[in-house]
Design a protein around this motif. Structure first.
Motif, PDB file in Angstrom:
ATOM      1  N   ARG A 135      40.987  34.545  30.309  1.00  0.00           N
ATOM      2  CA  ARG A 135      40.007  35.506  31.077  1.00  0.00           C
ATOM      3  C   ARG A 135      40.482  36.393  32.036  1.00  0.00           C
ATOM      4  O   ARG A 135      40.463  37.327  32.221  1.00  0.00           O
ATOM      5  CB  ARG A 135      38.912  34.885  31.573  1.00  0.00           C
ATOM      6  N   PHE A 136      41.328  35.692  32.936  1.00  0.00           N
ATOM      7  CA  PHE A 136      42.235  36.332  34.204  1.00  0.00           C
ATOM      8  C   PHE A 136      43.114  37.439  33.537  1.00  0.00           C
ATOM      9  O   PHE A 136      42.908  38.586  34.343  1.00  0.00           O
ATOM     10  CB  PHE A 136      42.805  35.139  34.653  1.00  0.00           C
ATOM     11  N   LEU A 137      43.789  37.254  32.535  1.00  0.00           N
ATOM     12  CA  LEU A 137      44.605  38.006  31.883  1.00  0.00           C
ATOM     13  C   LEU A 137      43.963  39.332  31.436  1.00  0.00           C
ATOM     14  O   LEU A 137      44.392  40.458  31.497  1.00  0.00           O
ATOM     15  CB  LEU A 137      45.537  37.531  30.903  1.00  0.00           C
ATOM     16  N   HIS A 138      42.708  39.103  30.816  1.00  0.00           N
ATOM     17  CA  HIS A 138      41.928  40.122  30.279  1.00  0.00           C
ATOM     18  C   HIS A 138      41.473  40.783  31.079  1.00  0.00           C
ATOM     19  O   HIS A 138      41.415  42.107  30.980  1.00  0.00           O
ATOM     20  CB  HIS A 138      40.763  39.337  29.194  1.00  0.00           C
ATOM     21  N   ASP A 139      41.082  40.548  32.511  1.00  0.00           N
ATOM     22  CA  ASP A 139      40.451  41.119  33.567  1.00  0.00           C
ATOM     23  C   ASP A 139      41.563  42.054  34.290  1.00  0.00           C
ATOM     24  O   ASP A 139      41.228  43.048  34.474  1.00  0.00           O
ATOM     25  CB  ASP A 139      39.870  40.296  34.774  1.00  0.00           C
ATOM     26  N   ILE A 140      42.847  41.633  34.289  1.00  0.00           N
ATOM     27  CA  ILE A 140      43.842  42.248  34.637  1.00  0.00           C
ATOM     28  C   ILE A 140      44.232  43.645  33.750  1.00  0.00           C
ATOM     29  O   ILE A 140      44.188  44.612  34.224  1.00  0.00           O
ATOM     30  CB  ILE A 140      45.123  41.315  34.909  1.00  0.00           C
ATOM     31  N   VAL A 141      44.233  43.278  32.430  1.00  0.00           N
ATOM     32  CA  VAL A 141      44.455  44.308  31.633  1.00  0.00           C
ATOM     33  C   VAL A 141      43.402  45.349  31.531  1.00  0.00           C
ATOM     34  O   VAL A 141      43.738  46.681  31.566  1.00  0.00           O
ATOM     35  CB  VAL A 141      44.574  43.818  29.999  1.00  0.00           C
ATOM     36  N   SER A 142      42.019  44.897  31.577  1.00  0.00           N
ATOM     37  CA  SER A 142      41.235  45.990  31.660  1.00  0.00           C
ATOM     38  C   SER A 142      41.005  46.750  33.118  1.00  0.00           C
ATOM     39  O   SER A 142      40.591  47.927  32.957  1.00  0.00           O
ATOM     40  CB  SER A 142      39.694  45.155  31.694  1.00  0.00           C
ATOM     41  N   GLU A 143      41.334  46.005  34.133  1.00  0.00           N
ATOM     42  CA  GLU A 143      41.405  46.883  35.396  1.00  0.00           C
ATOM     43  C   GLU A 143      42.721  47.781  35.244  1.00  0.00           C
ATOM     44  O   GLU A 143      42.400  48.950  35.894  1.00  0.00           O
ATOM     45  CB  GLU A 143      41.618  45.786  36.548  1.00  0.00           C
ATOM     46  N   VAL A 144      43.907  47.295  34.969  1.00  0.00           N
ATOM     47  CA  VAL A 144      44.708  48.291  34.898  1.00  0.00           C
ATOM     48  C   VAL A 144      44.369  49.460  33.987  1.00  0.00           C
ATOM     49  O   VAL A 144      44.712  50.694  34.304  1.00  0.00           O
ATOM     50  CB  VAL A 144      46.107  47.745  34.219  1.00  0.00           C
ATOM     51  N   LYS A 145      43.792  49.237  32.960  1.00  0.00           N
ATOM     52  CA  LYS A 145      43.392  50.180  31.828  1.00  0.00           C
ATOM     53  C   LYS A 145      42.424  51.191  32.610  1.00  0.00           C
ATOM     54  O   LYS A 145      42.413  52.434  32.704  1.00  0.00           O
ATOM     55  CB  LYS A 145      42.584  49.656  30.779  1.00  0.00           C
ATOM     56  N   LYS A 146      41.595  50.601  33.544  1.00  0.00           N
ATOM     57  CA  LYS A 146      40.474  51.414  33.996  1.00  0.00           C
ATOM     58  C   LYS A 146      41.134  52.399  34.942  1.00  0.00           C
ATOM     59  O   LYS A 146      40.731  53.421  35.432  1.00  0.00           O
ATOM     60  CB  LYS A 146      39.584  50.430  35.011  1.00  0.00           C
ATOM     61  N   GLN A 147      42.199  51.969  35.962  1.00  0.00           N
ATOM     62  CA  GLN A 147      42.962  52.695  37.011  1.00  0.00           C
ATOM     63  C   GLN A 147      44.152  53.597  36.400  1.00  0.00           C
ATOM     64  O   GLN A 147      44.270  54.568  37.027  1.00  0.00           O
ATOM     65  CB  GLN A 147      43.908  51.542  37.902  1.00  0.00           C
ATOM     66  N   THR A 148      44.594  53.406  35.219  1.00  0.00           N
ATOM     67  CA  THR A 148      45.738  54.126  34.717  1.00  0.00           C
ATOM     68  C   THR A 148      45.552  54.882  33.436  1.00  0.00           C
ATOM     69  O   THR A 148      46.065  55.521  32.895  1.00  0.00           O
ATOM     70  CB  THR A 148      46.894  53.048  34.978  1.00  0.00           C
TER      71      THR A 148
END
Length: 129
Positions: free
Chosen positions: A37-50
């Motif tokens: 879930r932590f990894l998923h949150d990181i990937v989703s947030e990176v996608k949101k930003q970039t």
């Protein structure tokens, strides 16, 4: 690998990802044994930003990644998108889901940071001949 390598890897992950995202909180404990879930949150947030990685909306919904198969399928996509930009990274989705080989998971997260900042959503430039 000894723990010193993992410490160094975790510190590097924190450095490169914190330049891009402010959440989730990238604690040492989580990065040393990253839950899905932590990894998923990181990937989703990176996608949101970039805008990278170019995942479908369905992939960004963690409710769609509940069982082992769907988690592995998701990670396989992410690894594919990252390594397309960075070149090969030694990381196995099965190991990530099992919480094993965290230094490889950290290498993937560093690759994600690198790919998202260099890709910026655009295709990588052709290598100079």
């Amino acid at each position: 690998q000894n723990m010193g390598d993992l410490d160094a890897s975790v510190a590097e992950t924190q450095k490169v990802l914190q330049a891009i995202i402010s959440k989730p909180k990238l604690t040492e404990a989580l990065l040393k044994k990253p839950p899905f879930r932590f990894l998923h949150d990181i990937v989703s947030e990176v996608k949101k930003q970039t805008g990278f990685p170019p995942l479908a909306d369905a992939d960004l919904d963690s409710n769609n990644c509940k069982d082992k198969e769907s988690k592995i399928a998701y990670l396989t996509k992410v690894i594919g998108m990252v390594t397309e930009v960075t070149g090969p990274i030694t990381v196995k989705p099965q190991k990530i889901v099992a919480g094993m080989e965290p230094e490889n998971t950290n290498a993937l997260l560093q690759g994600l940071a690198k790919a998202s900042s260099s890709a910026g959503g655009a295709a990588p430039a052709p290598a100079p001949s």
